[in-house]
Design a protein around this motif. Structure first.
Motif, short mmCIF file in Angstrom:
data_model
loop_
_atom_site.label_atom_id
_atom_site.label_comp_id
_atom_site.label_asym_id
_atom_site.label_seq_id
_atom_site.Cartn_x
_atom_site.Cartn_y
_atom_site.Cartn_z
N ALA A 35 19.03 18.97 -38.10
CA ALA A 35 19.52 18.73 -36.31
C ALA A 35 20.94 17.00 -36.87
N GLY A 36 22.11 17.82 -36.49
CA GLY A 36 22.89 16.19 -36.53
C GLY A 36 24.47 17.20 -37.58
N HIS A 37 23.82 17.90 -38.21
CA HIS A 37 24.92 18.54 -39.34
C HIS A 37 25.51 19.60 -39.36
N TRP A 38 26.41 19.42 -39.21
CA TRP A 38 27.53 20.11 -38.96
C TRP A 38 28.04 21.74 -39.99
N GLU A 39 28.36 22.70 -39.02
CA GLU A 39 28.33 23.86 -40.34
C GLU A 39 29.17 24.65 -39.37
N PHE A 40 29.25 26.13 -39.90
CA PHE A 40 30.39 26.99 -39.26
C PHE A 40 29.64 28.14 -38.59
N PRO A 41 29.73 28.66 -36.81
CA PRO A 41 28.95 28.90 -35.94
C PRO A 41 28.57 30.29 -36.71
N GLY A 42 27.13 30.70 -35.92
CA GLY A 42 26.97 32.49 -36.47
C GLY A 42 25.64 32.59 -36.36
N GLY A 43 24.70 33.22 -36.89
CA GLY A 43 23.31 33.21 -36.84
C GLY A 43 22.76 34.51 -36.91
N LYS A 44 21.84 35.01 -37.21
CA LYS A 44 20.82 35.69 -37.60
C LYS A 44 20.74 37.40 -37.86
N ILE A 45 21.20 37.61 -38.26
CA ILE A 45 21.72 39.50 -38.25
C ILE A 45 19.94 39.69 -37.65
N GLU A 46 20.63 40.92 -36.71
CA GLU A 46 18.91 41.29 -36.14
C GLU A 46 18.78 43.18 -37.02
N PRO A 47 17.74 43.29 -36.56
CA PRO A 47 18.05 44.74 -37.32
C PRO A 47 18.39 45.85 -36.59
N GLY A 48 18.44 46.29 -37.94
CA GLY A 48 20.16 47.22 -36.97
C GLY A 48 21.27 46.89 -36.62
N GLU A 49 21.04 45.44 -36.74
CA GLU A 49 23.20 44.92 -37.02
C GLU A 49 23.29 45.47 -38.11
N THR A 50 25.55 45.48 -37.92
CA THR A 50 25.56 45.32 -39.13
C THR A 50 26.40 43.42 -38.50
N VAL A 51 26.38 43.71 -39.82
CA VAL A 51 27.42 42.20 -40.25
C VAL A 51 27.86 41.66 -38.98
N GLN A 52 29.12 42.70 -38.99
CA GLN A 52 30.46 41.93 -37.66
C GLN A 52 29.33 42.26 -35.69
N GLN A 53 28.76 43.35 -35.58
CA GLN A 53 28.44 42.95 -34.38
C GLN A 53 27.17 42.02 -34.38
N ALA A 54 26.41 41.84 -35.02
CA ALA A 54 25.94 40.54 -35.22
C ALA A 54 27.04 39.05 -35.27
N LEU A 55 28.06 39.15 -35.90
CA LEU A 55 29.09 37.75 -35.26
C LEU A 55 29.34 38.34 -33.83
N ALA A 56 29.81 38.52 -34.18
CA ALA A 56 30.62 38.54 -32.41
C ALA A 56 29.58 38.52 -31.60
N ARG A 57 28.24 38.77 -31.22
CA ARG A 57 26.62 38.87 -30.54
C ARG A 57 26.95 37.16 -30.37
N GLU A 58 26.77 36.83 -31.95
CA GLU A 58 26.73 34.81 -31.91
C GLU A 58 27.36 34.28 -31.55
N LEU A 59 29.05 34.95 -31.79
CA LEU A 59 30.01 33.81 -31.52
C LEU A 59 30.37 33.72 -30.57
N HIS A 60 29.95 35.22 -29.50
CA HIS A 60 30.32 34.73 -27.83
C HIS A 60 28.93 34.56 -27.34
N GLU A 61 27.23 34.32 -27.46
CA GLU A 61 26.40 33.56 -27.21
C GLU A 61 26.55 32.07 -27.51
N GLU A 62 27.60 31.53 -28.85
CA GLU A 62 27.69 29.91 -29.46
C GLU A 62 28.98 29.37 -28.11
N LEU A 63 29.81 30.20 -28.27
CA LEU A 63 31.50 30.14 -27.82
C LEU A 63 32.01 30.32 -27.15
#
Length: 316
Positions: A35-63
């Protein structure tokens, strides 16, 4: 338990880069590890997702944004106490919407030539360094052009924004390399351009520059990272890429992608072969061979960090 025996958490990471080169980072909210550490946005890739799909979902949810252009960059593994992660970094160059915190995090755009926020997650370090690597990497052409013509061409390219150069002159005698070095270095320094020296040349030149570029042969025979600033290497195979990553290289150059005048008849990767080589590359990689600056977009779509230029840097 060894890291390899632990379950691997696959993570999609988006490095949002503005036109001015600044990248978006956010801090981890209370209640999460680090907690408090800085990072680039993103998150776990769920089963059945591609990297692109997971990234699109995570960036919409986070940002609250939607991705238009996200380019594959490199894959980095890190062993945290709480998880062994495989981070699939992608550079996001265009998006819709204004990034805003939707999970209580702080956000900010930070320039690579400025100060990153602190503390940063340890696994973010390769991306932080990679953002400092320009997209064009030129190799000197003194032997082909002569010193006077080459320096004139170098002045033009530095004025146009060239910021990374390798001193590589296998056809020149040491005294000629020394004369070229003494003329090239101050020009690059005046423009803030980085200079690396090929490992085929004497260490006395590398000691005065910004780093070393290992030939593929020297990469194969080097067991310990040289004591230098930046370290690059030439790679031709997947094993070369893995060896460069183990050695601690900052980036690699791979090719040839297309036929070249200097090596007629030499087998080439082609764009498809280069893209296959870039699959899950562990390091930012430049495409090399028969290319010029106009090939940058094509190279980045294939997974390259940028384009490395031989004669293509000095034409015209």
């Amino acid at each position: 338990m060894t890291a390899s025996a632990r379950e691997t958490t696959e993570v999609a990471v988006g490095v949002l880069v503005r036109a001015d080169g600044a990248a978006l980072m956010g801090d981890r909210p209370a209640g999460k590890p680090y907690a408090g550490h800085w990072e680039f946005p993103g998150g776990k890739i769920e089963p059945g997702e591609t990297v692109q799909q997971a990234l699109a979902r995570e960036l919409h949810e986070e940002l609250g944004i939607d991705i238009d252009v996200a380019l594959p960059w490199f894959v980095h593994e890190y062993d945290y106490p709480h998880a062994y992660v495989r981070l699939h970094f992608r550079r996001v160059l265009r998006w819709r919407g204004e990034p805003h915190p939707r999970e209580g995090q702080r956000l900010g755009f930070f320039r690579p030539d400025g100060d990153w926020p602190t503390p940063c997650l340890p696994a973010a370090a390769p991306a932080l360094r990679g953002l400092k690597v320009p997209p064009l990497y030129a190799f000197t052409g003194v032997a082909a052009l002569g010193l006077e013509r080459f320096l004139a061409a170098l002045d033009v390219q530095l004025a146009r924004g060239l910021r990374q150069l390798q001193l590589r002159e296998p056809a020149l005698e040491p005294a000629e390399v020394d004369a070229a070095f003494r003329a090239i270095l101050p020009r690059c320094r005046a423009h803030g351009a980085r200079v690396l020296v090929s490992s085929r040349h004497a260490a006395r030149w590398a000691d005065r520059c910004d780093g070393v570029h290992l030939t593929s042969a020297d990469l194969a025979s080097t067991a310990v990272r040289p004591d230098c600033g930046w370290l690059a290497a030439s790679a031709h195979t997947r094993e070369d890429l893995l060896r460069a990553a183990r050695l601690g290289c900052d980036f690699v150059v791979a090719g040839p992608v297309l036929p070249t005048v200097s090596h007629p008849g030499q087998p080439v990767l082609g764009w498809h072969g280069f893209e296959m080589l870039m699959r899950d590359t562990p390091l930012p990689c430049f495409a090399l061979g028969g290319l010029d600056a106009m090939d940058l977009d094509c190279a980045q779509q294939a997974g390259a960090h940028g384009v490395a230029l031989l004669s293509g840097a000095w034409r015209g």
